[in-house]
Enzyme design. Structure first.
Site, mmCIF file in Angstrom:
data_model
loop_
_atom_site.group_PDB
_atom_site.id
_atom_site.type_symbol
_atom_site.label_atom_id
_atom_site.label_comp_id
_atom_site.label_asym_id
_atom_site.label_seq_id
_atom_site.Cartn_x
_atom_site.Cartn_y
_atom_site.Cartn_z
ATOM 1 C CE1 TYR A 51 -3.453 2.793 0.460
ATOM 2 C CE2 TYR A 51 -3.786 2.284 2.273
ATOM 3 C CZ TYR A 51 -4.120 3.054 1.380
ATOM 4 O OH TYR A 51 -5.240 3.576 1.767
ATOM 5 C CB CYS A 52 1.034 4.170 0.556
ATOM 6 S SG CYS A 52 1.077 5.702 0.170
#
Length: 607
Positions: free
Chosen positions: A342-343
């Site tokens: 994530y990210c």
């Protein structure tokens, strides 16, 4: 008959702005001054104790240097100066004419109107009371004129132009008449009806937030007393089964009798805490995954301090991702696993997977990227904070402390949407004197983390500044790696309204991958578009577009499906696995003893 006149007499709107109780107003003003002194004492306390306060001189210098280039362009040529002044004067004269016609009782069309969706001027008095209408239009005329000057400054490179436009937007947001008592009809009415109690309470909250920030304003966006990690947030049952200096590894309890043979390891960003994916039982991606028959492992990063100053990207790979893979495979008694990044956790995971392939390590079966960038050409407004001069200044500060304070990152993210994430809370908290609404997402957003100096400098320089990974020029732990080294199946999720990892950036990076790469686009933004459980039936998801051209072409050829992307992902995972099922796994398996219950102590660390 009411206290101001008969029921037959229309109430004069001016009476809405007259204080009912002058004596109470005077007492509340005295309280406000008292709390203002408390705020000053809280601000001065770190200096009195010999602590070094944050130094914003580099940021101020950068603002002045950038905006002065715009000013120099328009002042260097008398003709350009006259044209700029004439343009503004013409709009002001039109506004003056509009005001005179309204005073005479004539119909007149406004010179400037707020953009659709601008929440600052929703109160009807912004239009019906001429004084406030004039202020509103004067503000809109002037700020749009200033923004136009930036766009028309011919001798700026694109990066400097974007920085100047960003700084002008920040100044415009700060100077809005909606932010001040005497220029906002709603705030004036609030102050009059409460005899200034709102100002006294607001200043008390301001003093508390300065004290909470140890001399720096720590703006509260929600009620911090309503949430406790491990009590009403991050509740999915599990155990911390391994830990080192950088992270803990959590294994969650099985929620089904049998589970997929291949476990899932989630790599969250270290810029924020992992429990955004386990916010509460209704919004938890972790809980949903376990209910679908997955064995889920989570990396919970430490909130670093000066002792982690030299931990760089390589060590985050080895002590984070590799440690997580080793732990998960041993605990699950499996040969391969699926990964999720994530990210910035996805960026690190992408580089690690490229490195693993170059090393002949085939333990990862597939990867799912969630709003993760690998090509930073279109990385959005965060690139405004990264150029050679700003990065050198930031690196000096990080070297001095050993880390970047979490509040600095939180401020940067909030500035990207100042009219949504800063000024409404300033007005609500410190002028209206109202407690912010309890909101779990904003509590998580305020639960900031530090960044180790070496790791953050490496990330900003090699990705945001030089984009080395996308170019195939990144040397990682002595090995040249690029996105084309990622040949395992990829499920790549972008969100349509993302201002941190823009959809275009994720789409362009998707085209650089070396194997099967399924690009998926969801509605909403960086957080809400990802944390979107199927039961909520919100937003939409686009899949199956033609990725051979532009993002616009992909959108035109993609299939739109209402609701969450999670079920589509679940099906994709099933299609890229062995299909074998095993009995639901106990955290730690036969190899690890539980250290503590999830969510663990690392995620609770605050500074």
């Amino acid at each position: 008959m009411d206290e101001r006149g008969s029921v037959d007499t229309p109430r004069d709107p001016v009476l809405n702005y007259i204080i009912d109780n002058p004596e109470a107003f005077a007492k509340n003003l005295a309280k406000m001054v008292e709390h203002a002194n408390e705020a000053l004492q809280a601000y001065a306390k770190p200096v009195q104790q010999g602590e070094i306060k944050a130094d914003y001189s580099d940021e101020i210098t950068e603002w002045m240097r950038t905006l002065s280039r715009v000013g120099h362009y328009w002042l260097a040529d008398p003709k350009r100066t006259f044209e700029a002044q004439a343009r503004l004067a013409n709009d002001w004269m039109s506004l003056y004419s509009f005001a005179m016609r309204r005073l005479a009782g004539e119909e007149a069309s406004p010179v400037a109107e707020p953009e659709p969706g601008d929440k600052r001027f929703r109160d009807t008095d912004w239009s019906t009371v001429q004084f406030f209408d004039f202020l509103k239009q004067a503000y809109l005329i002037t700020t749009r004129w200033a923004e136009g000057l930036v766009q028309e400054t011919d001798d700026l490179d694109e990066h400097t132009r974007q920085k100047a436009a960003f700084y002008v937007r920040q100044l415009s947001a700060a100077l809005s008449p909606s932010n001040f008592v005497f220029t906002n009809p709603e705030l004036l009415r609030e102050t009059a009806s409460r005899s200034g109690e709102n100002l006294a309470k607001g200043m008390k909250m301001f003093a508390e937030d300065v004290a909470r920030g140890q001399g720096e304003l720590r703006l509260r966006q929600t009620d911090p007393n309503q949430f406790r990690v491990g009590e009403n947030m991050a509740l999915t049952p599990g155990k911390v089964i391994a830990e080192n200096e950088l992270c803990q590894i959590i294994q969650y309890d099985a929620a089904t009798e049998t589970v997929a043979k291949e476990p899932i390891l989630i790599v969250p960003p270290w810029i924020n805490k992992f429990y955004i994916l386990d916010l509460n039982p209704e919004k938890s991606m972790v809980r949903w995954l376990t209910e679908q028959g997955h064995t889920v492992f989570m990396i919970s990063w430490v909130n670093p301090d000066e002792t982690h100053a030299d931990k760089d990207f390589t060590e985050y790979m080895r002590e984070g991702i590799f440690f997580g893979i080793d732990t998960a495979l041993k605990a699950a008694d499996a040969d391969t696993l699926d990964t999720v990044g994530y990210c910035v956790g996805g960026t690190l995971l992408a580089v690690s997977l490229a490195y693993m392939r170059r090393m002949g390590d085939a333990r990862v079966n597939s990867v799912t990227f969630l709003t993760a960038q690998i090509d930073f050409r279109h990385a959005g407004d965060l690139k405004l904070f990264v150029d050679k001069e700003q990065l050198e200044a930031l690196e000096r500060k990080m070297r001095a402390k050993g880390y970047l304070d979490g509040a600095a990152m939180a401020s940067a993210f909030n500035m990207l949407r100042a009219n949504d994430l800063i000024w409404p809370y300033v007005v609500n908290n410190y002028i209206k004197g109202k407690d912010p609404f309890p909101f779990d997402l904003l509590y998580w957003n305020s639960d900031s983390t530090r960044m180790p100096a070496a790791n953050h400098a490496y990330y900003l320089r090699n990705f945001y500044l030089e984009n080395n990974f996308a170019k195939g020029e990144l040397i990682f732990d002595g090995v040249a790696v690029s996105p084309k080294d990622i040949t395992i199946p990829v499920f790549n999720v972008a969100t349509r309204e993302d201002h941190i990892a823009p959809a275009l950036s994720v789409f362009e990076g998707n085209g650089l991958l070396g194997g099967e790469a399924e690009f998926v686009l969801t509605g909403s933004g960086h957080i809400a578009g990802i944390v979107n459980p199927p039961a909520r039936k919100k937003y939409q998801v686009w899949t199956g577009g033609d990725a051979s051209g532009t993002l616009k072409h992909w959108m035109e050829t993609a299939k739109e499906t209402p609701g969450s992307w999670w079920p589509i992902w679940h099906e994709w995972l099933g299609a890229h696995r062995s299909g074998e099922r095993v009995p639901g796994r106990k955290p730690g398996g036969a190899v690890f003893n539980a250290i503590e219950a999830a969510p663990g102590r690392y995620v609770r660390q605050r500074y």
